[in-house]
Design a protein around this motif. Structure first.
Motif, PDB file in Angstrom:
ATOM      1  N   GLY A 159       0.777  -1.224   0.000  1.00 21.40           N
ATOM      2  CA  GLY A 159       0.000   0.000   0.000  1.00 21.40           C
ATOM      3  C   GLY A 159       0.810   1.277   0.000  1.00 21.40           C
ATOM      4  O   GLY A 159       0.254   2.361   0.198  1.00 21.40           O
ATOM      5  N   GLU A 160       2.121   1.195  -0.224  1.00 20.93           N
ATOM      6  CA  GLU A 160       2.964   2.384  -0.249  1.00 20.93           C
ATOM      7  C   GLU A 160       3.323   2.829  -1.656  1.00 20.93           C
ATOM      8  O   GLU A 160       3.669   3.994  -1.873  1.00 20.93           O
ATOM      9  CB  GLU A 160       4.253   2.123   0.536  1.00 20.93           C
ATOM     10  N   HIS A 161       3.263   1.927  -2.613  1.00 23.46           N
ATOM     11  CA  HIS A 161       3.652   2.228  -3.986  1.00 23.46           C
ATOM     12  C   HIS A 161       2.478   1.917  -4.920  1.00 23.46           C
ATOM     13  O   HIS A 161       1.833   0.881  -4.785  1.00 23.46           O
ATOM     14  CB  HIS A 161       4.870   1.395  -4.407  1.00 23.46           C
ATOM     15  N   SER A 162       2.237   2.793  -5.877  1.00 22.43           N
ATOM     16  CA  SER A 162       1.151   2.559  -6.826  1.00 22.43           C
ATOM     17  C   SER A 162       1.488   1.408  -7.753  1.00 22.43           C
ATOM     18  O   SER A 162       2.573   1.363  -8.343  1.00 22.43           O
ATOM     19  CB  SER A 162       0.875   3.812  -7.650  1.00 22.43           C
ATOM     20  N   CYS A 163       0.554   0.488  -7.878  1.00 24.47           N
ATOM     21  CA  CYS A 163       0.735  -0.672  -8.752  1.00 24.47           C
ATOM     22  C   CYS A 163      -0.079  -0.540 -10.031  1.00 24.47           C
ATOM     23  O   CYS A 163      -0.273  -1.514 -10.756  1.00 24.47           O
ATOM     24  CB  CYS A 163       0.302  -1.946  -8.015  1.00 24.47           C
ATOM     25  N   ARG A 164      -0.524   0.674 -10.311  1.00 22.36           N
ATOM     26  CA  ARG A 164      -1.416   0.843 -11.456  1.00 22.36           C
ATOM     27  C   ARG A 164      -0.766   0.382 -12.761  1.00 22.36           C
ATOM     28  O   ARG A 164      -1.372  -0.361 -13.543  1.00 22.36           O
ATOM     29  CB  ARG A 164      -1.833   2.312 -11.581  1.00 22.36           C
ATOM     30  N   GLN A 165       0.429   0.816 -13.015  1.00 20.31           N
ATOM     31  CA  GLN A 165       1.081   0.450 -14.273  1.00 20.31           C
ATOM     32  C   GLN A 165       1.293  -1.050 -14.367  1.00 20.31           C
ATOM     33  O   GLN A 165       1.102  -1.650 -15.443  1.00 20.31           O
ATOM     34  CB  GLN A 165       2.411   1.191 -14.421  1.00 20.31           C
ATOM     35  N   ALA A 166       1.647  -1.682 -13.250  1.00 21.45           N
ATOM     36  CA  ALA A 166       1.877  -3.126 -13.258  1.00 21.45           C
ATOM     37  C   ALA A 166       0.574  -3.885 -13.518  1.00 21.45           C
ATOM     38  O   ALA A 166       0.536  -4.842 -14.301  1.00 21.45           O
ATOM     39  CB  ALA A 166       2.511  -3.564 -11.948  1.00 21.45           C
ATOM     40  N   ALA A 201      -0.459  -3.382 -17.062  1.00 23.94           N
ATOM     41  CA  ALA A 201       0.435  -4.138 -17.946  1.00 23.94           C
ATOM     42  C   ALA A 201       0.043  -5.609 -17.971  1.00 23.94           C
ATOM     43  O   ALA A 201       0.079  -6.257 -19.033  1.00 23.94           O
ATOM     44  CB  ALA A 201       1.881  -3.976 -17.490  1.00 23.94           C
ATOM     45  N   ALA A 202      -0.327  -6.156 -16.821  1.00 26.93           N
ATOM     46  CA  ALA A 202      -0.764  -7.552 -16.778  1.00 26.93           C
ATOM     47  C   ALA A 202      -2.048  -7.742 -17.576  1.00 26.93           C
ATOM     48  O   ALA A 202      -2.202  -8.730 -18.321  1.00 26.93           O
ATOM     49  CB  ALA A 202      -0.966  -7.986 -15.324  1.00 26.93           C
ATOM     50  N   ILE A 203      -2.979  -6.809 -17.436  1.00 27.13           N
ATOM     51  CA  ILE A 203      -4.225  -6.887 -18.200  1.00 27.13           C
ATOM     52  C   ILE A 203      -3.948  -6.795 -19.691  1.00 27.13           C
ATOM     53  O   ILE A 203      -4.471  -7.580 -20.499  1.00 27.13           O
ATOM     54  CB  ILE A 203      -5.190  -5.770 -17.750  1.00 27.13           C
TER      55      ILE A 203
END
Length: 506
Positions: free
Chosen positions: A31-38, A41-43
């Protein structure tokens, strides 16, 4: 089932048996780093390779908005929490449909357009961080809770009728003061192009939208999005997950077909502004089963657009089967409207329980909407501690909200602007401890008609009233008036006109 249609089970989406763990694309738990790009990217990789299951493992995963694509299952494993942060950069404004008309909204946390065979599954939680978006009204809080809330943000606006209104940010506060940018003359998102003249109008409309979006950009979080927005999607499955804490509505399928929502939990705080649970809008072939709702507005709501612009598209909400659901806090357990201009028909609701909702079964519309609500069966419903009406049908919803005179006096409308409620059947309904048993309010221009009640028991402090109705039938119906300590059955409901005010003539 109703006489006019037959339910045929919906087939779930077909998702290839391939798995994509978001950690393999750089997602970091905690919960400290945004995982949006990851996550995106998986999608995207899964979509490029023909589809599959994008896996959210146990843990807290911070993210921004994500787009679902064809043949993608977003699978949240047990003990996983997908938490959405809020930044202006991640939530660009766009023009979409909300509350039945074309409006500016921020990008939804989870969204899909024109996708097919998509799903959100698993035992995890999707949390939209709604408290960072929503305004709040003082009258919904205890003094201590209101004081704690105002310590988070000092942006409040004094109101005369409902106390003060709190805003989570300066931009949301200033956006409210400025007022919403209107998309003038806009066609709904489902409208198509039919001629060169229409094309030219659409070019002008796009320019108007671009200017409106530019003016609204500084106040992005005033334009609160629905949390899960699915537009023109087919073969959709929502299963097992918890959807909670949405900025506005929680789950909003729009122009969708072949939708299954089952074994899920949909939650919002009771004070959540516009905190609806499920808003099915202009959808067909939908099954909702074994879902628990605990929300801040209507729980299970059927909609189909608002007023004349919506009626330019022939897409009623129809062929919907709702069963074995439970509703706790909500404005309405099962609701239709008030946006219902394209029509709502062929709906079956059965074996549901409503406990502690403001109203139980709720139909609402107003002059200007047009559209027909018809061929609806509601049966085997248990209700307990309903604050207001166990059953309410009103065609003066907007007028009553504005505290205007009832029945639309002085309002000029064409025939297409007059809504209609007809052919609605309710049976085996039980309610204990309601404020009002039944309230049905038609309008002079159109009575509520052909409504039947069979094997119904309603216990309430006030029996209710019927205004501008016709062909209403009661068979084995009992209304227990707890204030007067009387029980009225079938013909007595109409027979005690003046004593109970159950029926008021025009």
């Amino acid at each position: 089932m109703t006489e006019t249609w037959e339910w045929k089970p919906v087939k779930p989406p077909a998702i290839p048996d391939a798995f994509y763990d978001i950690r393999e694309f750089g997602a970091i738990e905690g919960g400290e780093h945004s995982c949006r790009q990851a996550i995106q990217a998986a999608i995207d990789r899964a979509w490029q390779e023909g589809g599959g299951h994008v896996v959210i493992p146990p843990g807290i995963w911070l993210t921004g908005p994500i787009e679902l694509k064809t043949r993608i299952d977003l699978h949240l494993e047990e003990n996983s929490l997908l938490l959405f942060h809020k930044t202006k950069e991640d939530y660009p404004l766009l023009v979409t449909e909300y509350e039945g008309r074309r409006r500016i909204r921020a990008t939804s946390p989870v969204w899909a357009r024109d996708a097919s065979h998509i799903s959100i599954t698993g035992g995890g939680i999707i949390d939209g961080s709604g408290e960072k978006w929503r305004m709040a009204k003082e009258f919904k809080f205890s003094p201590a809770d209101w004081q704690r809330l105002t310590m988070k943000s000092r942006h409040t606006l004094s109101m005369t009728k409902e106390g003060s209104v709190w805003f989570p940010s300066r931009t949301a506060y200033e956006g409210f003061l400025k007022g919403e940018e209107e998309i003038c003359g806009a066609a709904p998102v489902g409208a198509g192009e039919e001629s060169r003249a229409m094309h030219e109008r659409e070019v002008q409309q796009l320019d108007n939208e671009k200017q409106a979006l530019g003016r609204a950009a500084a106040f992005y979080d005033f334009y609160r999005p629905v949390m899960v927005s699915l537009i023109r999607c087919r073969h959709v499955l929502i299963e097992g997950v918890t959807l909670q804490n949405s900025p506005a509505w929680n789950l909003h399928p729009l122009y969708c077909e072949d939708v299954i929502i089952r074994n899920a939990r949909i939650r919002n705080d009771p004070w959540a502004q516009n905190g609806d649970g499920l808003d099915l809008e202009s959808c067909r072939r939908v099954e909702v089963s074994h879902v628990e709702f605990d929300v801040g507005d209507d729980a299970i709501c059927m909609k189909s657009g608002k007023n004349a612009p919506a009626r330019s598209i022939d897409f009623p909400t129809e062929q919907v089967y709702i069963h074995d659901c439970r509703v706790l806090r909500a404005h309405g357990g099962f609701s239709v409207g008030s946006e219902m201009s394209r029509g709502v028909r062929n709906i079956l609701v059965e074996r549901c329980t409503f406990v502690g909702t403001d109203t139980g079964i709720r139909f609402k519309t107003a002059l200007g909407r047009g559209g027909v609500v018809e061929d609806i069966t509601i049966r085997d419903i248990q209700m307990l501690r309903i604050r207001d009406e166990a059953i309410v049908m009103t065609m003066g919803y907007v007028l009553s909200q504005a505290q205007s005179s009832f029945v639309g006096e002085g309002i000029c409308t064409g025939p297409d602007d007059i809504p209609e409620f007809r052919r609605i059947h309710m049976e085996r309904i039980r309610c204990l401890d309601a404020g009002t048993a039944i309230r049905m309010e038609g309008i002079r221009e159109q009575k509520i008609h052909d409504i039947s009640f069979q094997d119904v028991y309603l216990q309430a402090q006030d029996p209710g009233k019927l205004i501008y109705v016709e062909n209403i039938s009661f068979a084995s119906v009992r209304i227990c008036d707890t204030a007067r300590k009387k029980v009225y059955t079938d013909h007595e409901i109409f027979g005690a006109l003046q004593e109970l005010l159950l029926f008021e003539k025009p």
